[in-house]
Scaffold this motif. Structure first.
Motif, short mmCIF file in Angstrom:
data_model
loop_
_atom_site.label_atom_id
_atom_site.label_comp_id
_atom_site.label_asym_id
_atom_site.label_seq_id
_atom_site.Cartn_x
_atom_site.Cartn_y
_atom_site.Cartn_z
N TRP A 68 0.84 -1.21 0.00
CA TRP A 68 0.00 0.00 0.00
C TRP A 68 0.87 1.24 0.00
N PRO A 103 -12.25 -4.07 1.20
CA PRO A 103 -11.78 -3.41 2.43
C PRO A 103 -10.34 -3.79 2.73
N LEU A 104 -9.64 -2.87 3.34
CA LEU A 104 -8.24 -3.09 3.68
C LEU A 104 -8.12 -3.55 5.13
N HIS A 105 -7.48 -4.67 5.33
CA HIS A 105 -7.25 -5.18 6.68
C HIS A 105 -5.75 -5.17 6.94
N GLN A 106 -5.32 -4.18 7.69
CA GLN A 106 -3.90 -4.02 8.04
C GLN A 106 -3.01 -4.08 6.79
N PRO A 107 -3.20 -3.15 5.84
CA PRO A 107 -2.38 -3.16 4.64
C PRO A 107 -0.91 -2.90 4.98
#
Length: 321
Positions: A68, A103-107
């Motif tokens: 990211w 959705p971003l999970h801990q990018p």
């Protein structure tokens, strides 16, 4: 037996980047261990979304890790054309392809991911940059051994003698972050540059694409059909050109099939302060150079071989599904 190359691709997709990445994911000679996003043609956030989209649509056997980044897209003017190249790639940068919004999970930050992977695989990874060199400089600043631990750094950008594509002197990837470009291009890293002089020799026409027999039911075919026809239409409408340049595909091919290219050592620096020349890659080509050689430059390419490379990957993707 041919060697499989482990690759990190740092990109700001755009149509050309997306086509190149999709082909790289299907290439049996390449193991794409990570795709890292950077801000350039699109914003860092949009680049990440576009990378998610490319991977989801191609669905390769092994999914690469994703990096990211943030940062704004690079803009010089509002025009959709920069000196004969398209800057308009659709609303998201992917032509007719709608990006996913997972959705971003801990990018994981792109720079952090680069450093972690290179430390875990010293001397094994080739880093291919398709956008500005911002992330590469960030990784080098975070880890002083980063460049030394790469197997190779392959850079798409700059020009030797043909001028620029955004300004009269500067190419987009160099102008977007000339400070990073100067730091990396003048570093002692094992690096190779694919400049405009060479990369703009490969053009894909309407006729060539229609003759490729792209299978619209395959995963790769569906993605290509949402990218390439859009770019061809825009190129015809805005440039009056019956084809599109795909330097990014050439960059991927230069790793997978180096035998298609010729290279020679040169010496390069990047201009930072010129009012008209900021971002220009400057090469010392005097009969007796005053600077020490610091980079390999791809100077010649078998364009028919690059086209054949595309054809083989497209054909194999149809067979495999």
């Amino acid at each position: 037996m041919s060697v499989r190359h482990k690759v990190i691709i740092d990109a700001d997709p755009g149509i050309g980047d997306a086509v190149a990445i999709a082909l790289a994911l299907m290439d049996p000679q390449l193991e794409v261990v990570a795709l890292t996003s950077c801000a350039g043609l699109v914003s860092g956030e949009q680049a990440f979304r576009n990378l998610q989209t490319i991977i989801s649509m191609v669905d390769p056997p092994l999914w690469p890790r994703l990096g990211w980044s943030n940062g704004n897209s690079f803009r010089v003017e509002d025009s959709p054309v920069f000196s004969g190249i398209l800057s308009g790639h659709g609303e998201s940068g992917l032509g007719d392809c709608k990006p996913i919004a997972a959705p971003l999970h801990q990018p994981t930050d792109s720079v952090k991911l680069m450093v972690e992977l290179v430390k875990a695989h010293p001397g094994e990874l080739t880093l291919l940059t398709l956008g500005p060199l911002t992330n590469v400089l960030g990784a080098f600043e975070r880890s002083s051994e980063f460049l030394n631990e790469l197997k190779q750094l392959r850079i798409l950008g700059g020009s030797v003698s043909v001028g620029g594509d955004v300004t009269a002197c500067a190419e987009l990837n160099m102008l977007a972050d000339p400070v990073a470009a100067k730091a990396i291009l003048t570093s002692p890293a094992n690096k190779t540059l694919l400049p405009l002089d060479t990369s703009h020799q490969f053009e894909l026409s309407f006729d060539q694409y229609s003759q490729m027999g792209v299978d619209g039911y395959s995963r790769l075919g569906r993605l290509l059909n949402e990218l390439i026809p859009f770019a061809l239409r825009i190129s015809r409408a805005r440039l009056g050109r019956e084809g599109i340049l795909l330097p990014e595909v050439m960059a991927v091919a230069s790793i997978s099939h180096s035998e298609l290219f010729e290279q020679r050592p040169m010496v390069c620096d990047v201009e930072l302060t010129g009012e008209l020349t900021r971002g220009m890659t400057v090469f010392d080509r005097r009969p007796v150079p005053h600077w020490k050689q610091n980079i390999e430059v791809l100077t010649e390419v078998d364009t028919a071989g690059v086209l054949d490379y595309m054809l083989r990957l497209i054909a194999s993707s149809s067979v495999g599904e």
